[in-house]
Design a protein around this motif. Structure first.
Motif, PDB file in Angstrom:
ATOM      1  N   UNK A 175       4.863  21.837 -17.217  1.00 20.40           N
ATOM      2  CA  UNK A 175       3.735  21.124 -17.803  1.00 20.40           C
ATOM      3  C   UNK A 175       3.514  19.858 -16.985  1.00 20.40           C
ATOM      4  N   UNK A 176       2.438  19.855 -16.214  1.00 21.89           N
ATOM      5  CA  UNK A 176       2.142  18.711 -15.360  1.00 21.89           C
ATOM      6  C   UNK A 176       1.253  17.728 -16.114  1.00 21.89           C
ATOM      7  N   UNK A 177       1.789  16.548 -16.424  1.00 22.80           N
ATOM      8  CA  UNK A 177       1.059  15.580 -17.242  1.00 22.80           C
ATOM      9  C   UNK A 177       0.483  14.424 -16.438  1.00 22.80           C
ATOM     10  N   UNK A 178       0.676  14.394 -15.136  1.00 25.55           N
ATOM     11  CA  UNK A 178       0.258  13.227 -14.361  1.00 25.55           C
ATOM     12  C   UNK A 178      -1.174  13.400 -13.850  1.00 25.55           C
ATOM     13  N   UNK A 179      -1.820  12.267 -13.627  1.00 18.81           N
ATOM     14  CA  UNK A 179      -3.208  12.266 -13.155  1.00 18.81           C
ATOM     15  C   UNK A 179      -3.294  11.876 -11.685  1.00 18.81           C
ATOM     16  N   UNK A 180      -2.262  12.182 -10.947  1.00 23.76           N
ATOM     17  CA  UNK A 180      -2.214  11.852  -9.520  1.00 23.76           C
ATOM     18  C   UNK A 180      -2.049  13.136  -8.719  1.00 23.76           C
ATOM     19  N   UNK A 181      -2.493  13.135  -7.459  1.00 22.27           N
ATOM     20  CA  UNK A 181      -2.312  14.330  -6.622  1.00 22.27           C
ATOM     21  C   UNK A 181      -0.833  14.652  -6.416  1.00 22.27           C
TER      22      UNK A 181
ATOM     23  N   UNK B 193      15.274  29.839 -25.540  1.00 21.15           N
ATOM     24  CA  UNK B 193      15.437  30.728 -24.402  1.00 21.15           C
ATOM     25  C   UNK B 193      14.500  30.438 -23.251  1.00 21.15           C
ATOM     26  N   UNK B 194      13.587  29.497 -23.416  1.00 22.70           N
ATOM     27  CA  UNK B 194      12.637  29.153 -22.358  1.00 22.70           C
ATOM     28  C   UNK B 194      13.027  27.821 -21.713  1.00 22.70           C
ATOM     29  N   UNK B 195      12.875  27.770 -20.400  1.00 26.73           N
ATOM     30  CA  UNK B 195      13.131  26.545 -19.654  1.00 26.73           C
ATOM     31  C   UNK B 195      11.798  25.894 -19.303  1.00 26.73           C
ATOM     32  N   UNK B 196      11.610  24.681 -19.784  1.00 22.56           N
ATOM     33  CA  UNK B 196      10.344  23.970 -19.619  1.00 22.56           C
ATOM     34  C   UNK B 196      10.598  22.682 -18.845  1.00 22.56           C
ATOM     35  N   UNK B 197       9.778  22.448 -17.829  1.00 23.26           N
ATOM     36  CA  UNK B 197       9.813  21.181 -17.096  1.00 23.26           C
ATOM     37  C   UNK B 197       8.561  20.391 -17.433  1.00 23.26           C
ATOM     38  N   UNK B 198       8.735  19.105 -17.666  1.00 23.00           N
ATOM     39  CA  UNK B 198       7.614  18.200 -17.908  1.00 23.00           C
ATOM     40  C   UNK B 198       7.535  17.251 -16.718  1.00 23.00           C
ATOM     41  N   UNK B 199       6.409  17.280 -16.023  1.00 30.27           N
ATOM     42  CA  UNK B 199       6.215  16.404 -14.863  1.00 30.27           C
ATOM     43  C   UNK B 199       5.616  15.089 -15.351  1.00 30.27           C
ATOM     44  N   UNK B 200       6.367  14.006 -15.189  1.00 33.34           N
ATOM     45  CA  UNK B 200       5.899  12.688 -15.589  1.00 33.34           C
ATOM     46  C   UNK B 200       6.342  12.337 -16.996  1.00 33.34           C
ATOM     47  N   UNK B 201       6.829  11.111 -17.161  1.00 38.40           N
ATOM     48  CA  UNK B 201       7.223  10.636 -18.492  1.00 38.40           C
ATOM     49  C   UNK B 201       6.358   9.426 -18.844  1.00 38.40           C
ATOM     50  N   UNK B 202       5.077   9.713 -19.084  1.00 36.43           N
ATOM     51  CA  UNK B 202       4.139   8.677 -19.477  1.00 36.43           C
ATOM     52  C   UNK B 202       3.597   8.966 -20.861  1.00 36.43           C
ATOM     53  N   UNK B 203       2.324   8.579 -21.086  1.00 34.68           N
ATOM     54  CA  UNK B 203       1.725   8.770 -22.394  1.00 34.68           C
ATOM     55  C   UNK B 203       1.695  10.219 -22.828  1.00 34.68           C
ATOM     56  N   UNK B 204       1.347  11.127 -21.923  1.00 37.19           N
ATOM     57  CA  UNK B 204       1.382  12.557 -22.220  1.00 37.19           C
ATOM     58  C   UNK B 204       2.798  13.105 -22.139  1.00 37.19           C
ATOM     59  N   UNK B 205       3.495  12.760 -21.074  1.00 35.15           N
ATOM     60  CA  UNK B 205       4.810  13.346 -20.834  1.00 35.15           C
ATOM     61  C   UNK B 205       5.813  13.067 -21.931  1.00 35.15           C
ATOM     62  N   UNK B 206       5.809  11.855 -22.481  1.00 32.80           N
ATOM     63  CA  UNK B 206       6.803  11.547 -23.510  1.00 32.80           C
ATOM     64  C   UNK B 206       6.534  12.324 -24.787  1.00 32.80           C
TER      65      UNK B 206
END
Length: 347
Positions: free
Chosen positions: A243-249, A176-189
């Protein structure tokens, strides 16, 4: 009696890592000696070896995604035996008496946890990480790796896995929750796989659609390019959790617009430069911005058991130690799918 161990270390800030030797402490009453089989390369290793997060201690042996086998235990150890498959993550000690430590939140220790490397242990000596043949750790900061998880693909779970699992659990990602993951890298995947396994509807927000097939294969229901202005228009007010996983501004105000009422954007990537935040973008729908750091020891064990049960593991590129410096450059160029892991037999 200390022992001499082969390792790879950065001798100075921004210097290439090189093979060397370090001293490990003798196995104490409650210590576990671990023969390291595999260790992941985390972006944090690069930040610290190059002093991107501030002044650091050198020589530095990075590595806090450690998987291996128990080789020796101290006489007071009760939780582990020789031959056990175990892991060590980002911390190797804490005060153990503050409210956070007593609540199983050692990562938020009031005195600050003792990090696995680039820190000073309670013995007053610098800590050295997992780019080495072995490590000695107090049993209270060691976790058991389930048999269902191969050691090489389990290693990144000790940082990338728990760093995404902890906030997803805390902010109640699930059916029932909608989750967005920012970035598909080491953390994001890892975040995509874990959010999917928890039962959430998962969307990847990435700069381009280059990794779309991977994202969908890993469990994402949707995949959108943030370089397309239509993404922010079409997805406005959609997500319970970002969930923001990137290390960039990032233009965080644009991402705030994607949150529903009472939605939260949680940051687990740590850029070297501060982010600018426009509070007006939060106030309209009682949105919030937060952050999260790894997890406690009990939660890390919970995460490993969860991943074993649900078939979740890191996707890795296994390398020899002589390719560490090359791997650092490729991480910075986003040229890895999705985590480098060092075979420590090559050290």
């Amino acid at each position: 009696m200390t022992t001499t161990v082969a390792a790879y270390a950065a001798p100075a800030p921004k210097a290439p890592l090189e093979r060397t030797t370090i001293e490990r402490r003798a196995v104490g009453e409650h210590d576990v000696l671990i023969d390291i089989a595999f260790v992941g390369i985390c972006h944090s290793d690069i930040h610290q070896a190059r002093e991107g997060w501030g002044e650091a201690t050198f020589p530095m042996v990075p590595g806090h995604e450690i998987a291996g086998v128990v080789a020796e235990v101290g006489p007071g150890v009760t939780g582990f035996a020789v031959g056990d498959r175990v892991g060590v993550g980002c911390m190797v000690d804490s005060c153990r008496v503050c409210d956070n430590c007593r609540a199983g939140l050692e990562q938020y220790c009031d005195d600050g946890p003792v990090w696995t490397y680039n820190a000073v242990g309670k013995d007053g000596r610098p800590t050295y990480g997992g780019y080495a043949k072995n490590v000695v750790v107090d049993e209270n900061y060691v976790v058991r790796i389930p048999d269902a998880l191969p050691l090489d693909t389990a290693a990144p779970l000790l940082c990338a896995g728990i760093t995404t699992y902890s906030p997803l659990r805390h902010w109640n990602a699930g059916p029932g929750k909608r989750v967005a993951v920012v970035g598909l890298g080491g953390l994001g995947h890892m975040g995509v796989q874990i959010a999917h396994a928890l039962g959430a509807e998962v969307t990847v927000l990435s700069q381009s659609l280059r990794k779309k097939d991977d994202g969908l294969r890993l469990g994402a229901d949707h995949y959108h390019a943030t370089s397309d202005p239509a993404t922010f228009r079409d997805l406005a007010g959609t997500f319970d959790l970002i969930l923001n996983t990137v290390s960039a501004p990032l233009d965080v105000a644009a991402y705030f617009s994607l949150l529903r009422t009472d939605g939260a954007m949680v940051n687990v990537g740590l850029p070297e430069e501060p982010l600018e935040v426009d509070l007006r973008a939060l106030s309209g729908k009682r949105r919030s911005m937060s952050s999260s750091g790894i997890g406690g020891i009990a939660e890390t064990q919970e995460m490993l058991d969860f991943c074993a049960e649900h078939g979740v593991a890191a996707e890795i590129e296994l390398i020899g130690a002589d390719r560490i410096n090359e791997a650092y450059e490729r991480v910075l160029a986003s040229d890895v799918r999705y985590r480098f892991v060092i075979d420590t037999a090559t050290i």
